[in-house]
Scaffold this active site. Structure first.
Site, short mmCIF file in Angstrom:
data_model
loop_
_atom_site.label_atom_id
_atom_site.label_comp_id
_atom_site.label_asym_id
_atom_site.label_seq_id
_atom_site.Cartn_x
_atom_site.Cartn_y
_atom_site.Cartn_z
N GLU A 11 0.79 -1.22 0.00
CA GLU A 11 0.00 0.00 0.00
C GLU A 11 0.83 1.28 0.00
O GLU A 11 0.41 2.29 -0.54
CB GLU A 11 -0.96 0.01 1.20
CG GLU A 11 -2.08 -1.01 1.11
CD GLU A 11 -3.00 -0.77 -0.07
OE1 GLU A 11 -3.32 0.41 -0.37
OE2 GLU A 11 -3.41 -1.76 -0.72
N SER B 72 -31.78 -37.76 -16.73
CA SER B 72 -32.90 -37.70 -17.67
C SER B 72 -33.74 -36.43 -17.55
O SER B 72 -34.65 -36.22 -18.36
CB SER B 72 -33.79 -38.92 -17.51
OG SER B 72 -33.12 -40.09 -17.92
#
Length: 676
Positions: free
Chosen positions: A97, A366
């Site tokens: 930072e 299915s």
């Protein structure tokens, strides 16, 4: 204050590169120095009074009726002294930072120029120009708006902070103030939120990951996107290595250490998976305000129905209570007429696992077949078209021939109408039908109905060999329930800021994707699944109202699905292990379908039972299940089927037509018997 470690005081990094970039950096440096000089002069000329700090305000998540689902609050800060924050964490934050934190006086022209240079080389933002002191001033006293006036205030406050506090005091305030995502303000709460430990016990790997969050907490959230968080962690470690804060071996060990960050929304009890998606949406929609959802005082109106949500959670718990505790499940329900998500449960226990299975891909078995039958009806097939379940072999270049079988591994060795083949879930007929249409036809139809997951045009596709999400399946079936109109799933209907201003509003989005007559005929075929002879007949008895749906069971009973709907509500239920090698030990009809029926009965208990309206141009006819011809008083097995007017069978059923001579006579007399 404590001694300033030499490892926190990196030297000035020389800027090399394009002379034009150097000149641009020099201009910025001069402007910054001018602002700094003006601030110092003003500070000497007049006494300073601190503005009031900004106060975070919780946000509220409401259901469709305005009832409170959750209050999203920032975690209460737990201020700690600098000595109670691990040195690794302090170094990681300074490195990524503000590398010159201990060498500047709050405003760092050199750091700003370096950030411009590194960002230009990378072609993206990899380093910010604001110092830790500037960030502290902004976080404590200013809002998120980006204006020149606000920037001048920020510089002024930065100068005052540097005048009144030591560097260690500023770093301590910063680490106790900065936002780390998931509602965690301050390093102590961040350490507890992500790693369930105090800040003093954070190791290098954990520190680098948390330090990487500060730039963009939602973007680098390790719970939401572990890979991106790891990449960001690596950037922090590399920066620390460049500055001499750690050794290459320490960096290597930290990168290799496995981390398992926690999800803070785990404190939510009702609709936790849904609330987590709402939080994620807002953070992605408003990336410049990462803490907006936690501290912005928003009112978030959603499509969720709290009663249906509670019914969904109860249904899943009751349905799986007698099963292995590792067996998982998901349920998602939406209104097919609007796309509003009315209930969402992504697992048995959010506190145990935040993995949302309602949005995760698995093979649907299915349950994928209705898309094939819709495509067939569009191409002239009817519910009475006859195909046989018998051994078949399909050549595949470079592989063994594909020989499909039914669920039990055998064959029925008899003819099926398409309607019976669907509601009994015959695999062999489905593969033959897919072969006749061409697998690309099925892919195109599924895409049109809202399936966005990757699909390959394989002959086995109607058996659910591709992976899809429960929400996708609910959306696609919703188009069948809503007369061929596809709706976009909606979580949020409206967001208001703390002053009541509308930030966004979302309305239903519908588009026609299927002829309403075709949609009704598929629905009529799927109603048979819940009726005697269907694969979920017992679930139909439990629900006891008109409904349609389809079971889905994968090979080895590993995943079981049921997707079903009424005119008012469509719901997908999925049950399976996260470890896909394990078997559920039950079929969809035994496990998923009853769970679905229990939820639907509770969710719709106060709504009238409605049947699906028959659209114009559709007729219902009794047919013989053996040959697909018009039923007669002598027919042995009769089923009622829907047809587009003019396509229904007119020839009468022949007694014994399932004998060889009867089949031949049927083919001769019934156009469309074998081919449409």
């Amino acid at each position: 204050m404590g001694n300033k470690s030499d490892s926190l005081k990196p030297g000035i990094i020389a800027i090399k590169g394009n002379p034009k970039r150097k000149r641009k950096s020099h201009v910025i440096i001069k402007i910054a120095l001018l602002l700094l000089l003006l601030g110092l002069l003003a500070g000497c000329a007049a006494p300073f009074s601190w503005p009031s700090p900004t106060v975070p305000t919780p946000s509220r998540v409401l259901d469709a009726g305005g009832r409170l689902i959750a209050t999203i609050t920032p975690n209460q800060r737990i201020p700690v002294a600098l000595k109670d924050i691990s040195p690794e964490m302090q170094k990681a934050v300074v490195a990524i930072e503000d590398a010159r934190f201990y060498r500047h006086h709050g405003i760092d022209p050199v750091g700003l120029a370096r950030a411009l240079y590194r960002n230009a080389r990378a072609g993206k933002i990899v380093e910010g120009g604001s110092t830790i002191t500037q960030q502290l001033a902004k976080n404590m006293y200013l809002g998120p708006e980006k204006t020149l006036t606000r920037k001048i205030k920020e510089l002024w406050l930065t100068i005052q902070l540097e005048r009144q506090y030591s560097k260690d005091e500023i770093l301590q305030m910063y680490l106790n103030q900065v936002y780390f995502g998931q509602g965690a303000y301050g390093i102590e709460m961040a350490a507890r939120t992500y790693f369930d430990k105090p800040a003093r016990d954070l190791d290098l790997a954990e520190s680098a990951m948390l330090a990487g969050l500060i730039r963009a907490p939602s973007l680098y959230n390790p719970v939401v996107d572990p890979d991106r968080a790891r990449d960001r962690q690596a950037q922090v470690l590399q920066r620390m290595l460049e500055l001499g804060m750690i050794t290459p071996q320490q960096a290597k060990e930290a990168r290799a250490k496995p981390l398992k960050p926690r999800n803070q929304v785990a404190g939510q009890t009702t609709a936790a998976y849904f609330v987590a998606e709402v939080v994620k949406y807002i953070q992605q929609k408003y990336p410049r305000q990462p803490d907006l959802v936690y501290s912005g005082g928003l009112t978030i109106r959603t499509a969720l129905d709290l009663d249906m949500q509670k019914a969904a959670e109860k249904a899943l718990q009751d349905g799986l209570s007698a099963q292995n505790p590792d067996l998982e499940g998901a349920l998602v329900a939406l209104d097919p007429r609007t796309g509003y998500i009315k209930a969402m449960v992504g697992g048995r226990n959010f506190n145990r696992s935040q993995y949302n299975r309602a949005l995760a891909r698995s093979q649907p078995g299915s349950a994928f077949k209705p898309f094939l039958y819709a495509a067939a009806l569009e191409r002239g097939y009817t519910a009475a078209t006859i195909l046989e379940c018998k051994p078949a072999s399909y050549p595949i270049p470079g592989q063994e021939p594909y020989r499909p079988t039914d669920f039990n591994g055998g064959y029925h060795n008899r003819p099926f109408t398409l309607k019976e083949a669907l509601y009994t879930s015959d695999n062999v007929v489905a593969v033959e039908l897919n072969n006749r249409l061409g697998p690309e036809t099925l892919v195109a139809c599924a895409r049109r109905l809202g399936i966005e997951s990757p699909l390959q045009p394989y002959l086995s596709l109607p058996l659910g060999t591709a992976e899809v999400t429960p929400l996708e399946m609910a959306r696609a079936y919703g188009a069948l329930a809503n007369r061929g109109q596809l709706s976009k799933p909606l979580y949020i209907t409206q967001i208001l800021d703390r002053r009541g201003n509308v930030l966004e509003e979302n309305n239903p989005q519908l588009q026609p994707v299927l002829d309403e007559k075709i949609a009704y005929i598929v629905t009529d075929m799927l109603k048979g699944v819940l009726q005697p002879g269907g694969t979920a007949a017992d679930a139909g008895k439990l629900l006891n109202r008109p409904a349609a749906g389809k079971t889905g069971t994968t090979t080895g009973l590993k995943d079981v699905w049921f997707v079903g709907y009424t005119p008012q509500l469509v719901c997908t239920v999925y049950v399976g292990y996260d470890d896909k090698q394990k078997s559920t030990g039950a079929t969809s009809g035994q496990l998923a379908a009853p769970l679905w029926a229990g939820f639907m009965a509770a969710a719709l208990q106060d709504q009238p039972a409605e049947d699906f309206p028959v659209p114009g141009g559709v007729t219902l006819v009794d047919i013989c299940a053996d040959d697909g011809l018009r039923a007669t008083p002598f027919s042995r097995r009769v089923i009622r089927a829907a047809f587009v007017e003019g396509t229904e069978p007119v020839l009468p059923c022949f007694f014994g037509s399932n004998t060889p001579w009867g089949l031949k006579l049927r083919d001769l007399l019934q156009p469309g018997g074998e081919t449409p």
